[in-house]
Design a protein around this motif. Structure first.
Motif, mmCIF file in Angstrom:
data_model
loop_
_atom_site.group_PDB
_atom_site.id
_atom_site.type_symbol
_atom_site.label_atom_id
_atom_site.label_comp_id
_atom_site.label_asym_id
_atom_site.label_seq_id
_atom_site.Cartn_x
_atom_site.Cartn_y
_atom_site.Cartn_z
ATOM 1 N N LYS A 143 0.835 -1.197 0.000
ATOM 2 C CA LYS A 143 0.000 0.000 0.000
ATOM 3 C C LYS A 143 0.878 1.259 0.000
ATOM 4 C CE LYS A 143 -4.232 -1.469 2.364
ATOM 5 N NZ LYS A 143 -5.084 -1.214 3.545
ATOM 6 N N TYR A 170 1.245 4.820 1.834
ATOM 7 C CA TYR A 170 0.826 5.558 3.037
ATOM 8 C C TYR A 170 1.354 6.987 2.954
ATOM 9 C CZ TYR A 170 -0.342 1.001 4.971
ATOM 10 O OH TYR A 170 -0.902 -0.233 5.172
ATOM 11 N N LYS A 181 3.897 0.428 -6.570
ATOM 12 C CA LYS A 181 2.858 -0.188 -5.731
ATOM 13 C C LYS A 181 2.309 -1.440 -6.440
ATOM 14 C CE LYS A 181 -1.842 0.491 -4.116
ATOM 15 N NZ LYS A 181 -3.064 1.266 -4.333
ATOM 16 N N THR A 186 5.768 -1.520 -0.681
ATOM 17 C CA THR A 186 5.077 -0.671 0.293
ATOM 18 C C THR A 186 5.744 0.696 0.219
ATOM 19 O OG1 THR A 186 4.804 -2.600 1.690
ATOM 20 C CG2 THR A 186 4.429 -0.439 2.718
ATOM 21 N N CYS A 192 -2.262 8.050 -2.079
ATOM 22 C CA CYS A 192 -2.175 7.225 -0.873
ATOM 23 C C CYS A 192 -3.446 6.448 -0.555
ATOM 24 C CB CYS A 192 -1.797 8.101 0.318
ATOM 25 S SG CYS A 192 -0.205 8.875 0.043
ATOM 26 N N ASP A 193 -3.227 5.205 -0.109
ATOM 27 C CA ASP A 193 -4.356 4.383 0.331
ATOM 28 C C ASP A 193 -4.798 4.807 1.724
ATOM 29 O OD1 ASP A 193 -4.329 2.506 -1.937
ATOM 30 O OD2 ASP A 193 -2.346 2.023 -1.172
ATOM 31 N N GLU A 194 -3.826 5.166 2.546
ATOM 32 C CA GLU A 194 -4.153 5.646 3.897
ATOM 33 C C GLU A 194 -3.309 6.867 4.199
ATOM 34 O OE1 GLU A 194 -4.397 2.887 7.176
ATOM 35 O OE2 GLU A 194 -4.756 1.233 5.774
ATOM 36 N N LYS A 195 -3.913 7.781 4.966
ATOM 37 C CA LYS A 195 -3.228 9.043 5.249
ATOM 38 C C LYS A 195 -3.146 9.267 6.754
ATOM 39 C CE LYS A 195 -6.317 10.464 2.241
ATOM 40 N NZ LYS A 195 -7.272 11.349 1.566
#
Lengths: 218, 268
Positions: free
Chosen positions: A30, A32, A177, A182, A197-200
């Motif tokens: 992922k 981030y 990715k 990662t 980004c998949d998560e922030k």
């Protein structure tokens, strides 16, 4: 297995708490994003993940190995951290060839491909000292991805890049990715974070907050 | 690459100049002039202090200058990795200690080559000037000892400069170490009572390579005719023991420092 596990990470320098009891788990494959003001602790967090500093308290694991205990540095890592340069008197290719010779896991053609990928010419005879800021940044990204690392840590990867360069780097990161890497990005450019980004996470005063967790995003 | 070439060219120049200067001294001796003596006097001789202050400029220069040069040349060997590209270099190594040991062996290799060139040049100059070889075995032994003692003491100080440079600026660590290095030669200049003088010399890392002060039997054959006083109990084994202890300490401290030093934005 998680790509990165951080447990109660605290870093205090000269009485000042730079990282404050951070606990975080990041999955493989992922992207981030970490955003926040200057001196909020983003770069120090990245340095701790990469084994460049020792935590005052807490633990960092990358691909299951404790940094500073099992290994000094993550075993498959590509990174760009601020204020790091190359040898001024060498060409871009010579710089990357020297760095590649340390691990010796890629060929000259792999190095050339990485340089071409960031829009530079591997046969450019200009020395690094004559490069523009944008070219320097592109070369930094080429060195970070050339060995196809499993973890890519990028501090402000689109700094100094023009619009075309920013687009190019974004595409490269999405390709990386897709390869299974990662990727951790710190950026003050919100668009980078939002698009990629998949998560922030917001970093503020040495603490980490998931974006949208109630702490005001900037 | 340029630095390496210039270091080795300098070794040849230093070897030629020192040997020619010492050749004059050797050939003016009434008897006993040999290539072994030339090798010994080229980079491993200081006059023993007989008066309150004993200072011979030429002898001091031929002894200290080659080591000062190489200390300066390799003084930024670690710092370069830190200043220029620490993050990229370091994180490609398996661990920090391996990085340190790689650096150590790299420096060691170059120091051996540097002092071997100086020694080889003095042998060639001896042959070219028709100096005799008193004993081939003696020549090989003396040459090897000269190289090893000089390499070991220089390595200790190169490590000191480089380890210090991880804490303070490279220039300051170089300056302080060179200052300490030069001051450490004082027991070769200032006369004290013999027991104190001998103790100061025996424990002093920078004076271990002064071969004519040693009392080994194979050296006395060459030195006795010159009326240079050998220091009782100061032999080659002792010198290797003392320098070995300093080197082990320097390596141990170096490993400790490299294992714990933080790579942050201070100066690099």
């Amino acid at each position: 297995m998680m790509a990165v596990e951080i447990y109660h990470l605290t870093k205090i320098i000269r009485g000042r708490t730079i990282l404050n009891d951070i606990t975080l788990e990041l999955e493989r494959g992922k992207i981030y994003g970490f955003f926040g003001r200057n001196a909020s602790g983003k770069t120090m967090l990245f340095r701790a993940i990469c084994g460049l500093i020792k935590p005052t308290r807490g633990e960092v694991r990358v691909f299951g190995k404790r940094i500073g205990v099992d290994v000094s540095f993550p075993e498959s890592l590509g990174l760009i951290i601020e204020n790091v340069g190359f040898w001024e008197q060498w060409t871009g290719f010579q710089n990357l060839k020297f760095l590649a010779s340390i691990k010796n896991i890629i060929t000259d053609e792999d190095i050339r491909a990485a340089i071409r990928r960031v829009g530079l010419d591997p046969d450019d005879k200009r020395i690094y000292g004559k490069y523009s800021l944008g070219m320097k940044q592109r070369l930094g990204i080429a060195q970070a991805i050339m060995e196809k690392p499993q973890l890519i840590v990028l501090d402000e990867p689109t700094n100094s890049l023009d619009e075309e360069g920013v687009g190019l780097v974004r595409n490269i990161l999405l390709e990386e990715k897709g390869r299974g890497a990662t990727i951790l990005i710190a950026s003050h450019i919100k668009e980078d974070i939002d698009l990629l980004c998949d998560e922030k996470f917001k970093v503020e005063a040495g603490r980490i907050y998931p974006a949208g967790s109630g702490v005001k995003d900037e | 690459m340029i630095k390496k070439v210039s270091v080795f060219i300098t070794a040849v120049v230093i070897g030629v100049l020192s040997s020619l200067i010492r050749l004059d001294f050797i050939t003016n001796l009434a008897e006993g002039a040999s290539i072994e003596l030339l090798v010994m006097f080229t980079a491993n001789f200081l006059p023993y202090p007989e008066e309150k202050i004993t200072f011979e400029l030429i002898a001091s220069l031929t002894y200290i200058a080659p080591k000062l040069y190489i200390l300066i040349a390799f003084g930024d060997f670690f710092y370069d990795d830190f200043r220029i590209s620490s993050v990229y270099v370091f994180t490609r190594k398996d661990n920090r200690v391996k990085w340190f040991l790689d650096k150590l062996f790299h420096i060691l290799k170059h120091l051996v080559l540097y002092f071997a060139i100086i020694t080889a040049v003095s042998v060639i100059i001896g042959f070219a000037n028709n100096l005799p070889v008193a004993s081939v075995q003696g020549l090989l032994l003396i040459s090897s000892i000269c190289i090893l003692l000089n390499v070991t003491v220089t390595l200790v100080f190169v490590l000191l400069i480089n380890v210090l440079s991880l804490y303070i600026s490279c220039e300051m660590s170089l300056f302080l170490t060179l200052l300490a290095y030069v001051f450490a030669h004082l027991p070769a200049i200032v006369k004290r009572s013999d027991p104190v003088q001998h103790l100061l010399i025996k424990l002093n890392p920078v004076l271990q390579p002064v071969l004519p002060w040693h009392d080994d039997g194979f050296l006395l054959d060459y030195i006795q005719p010159l009326d240079i006083p050998a220091i009782p109990g100061f032999n080659v084994y002792w010198s290797f023991l003392v320098l070995g202890a300093y080197l082990v300490l320097a390596v141990f401290v170096g490993i400790r420092v490299v294992k714990t030093v933080e790579i942050t934005d201070r100066n690099y």
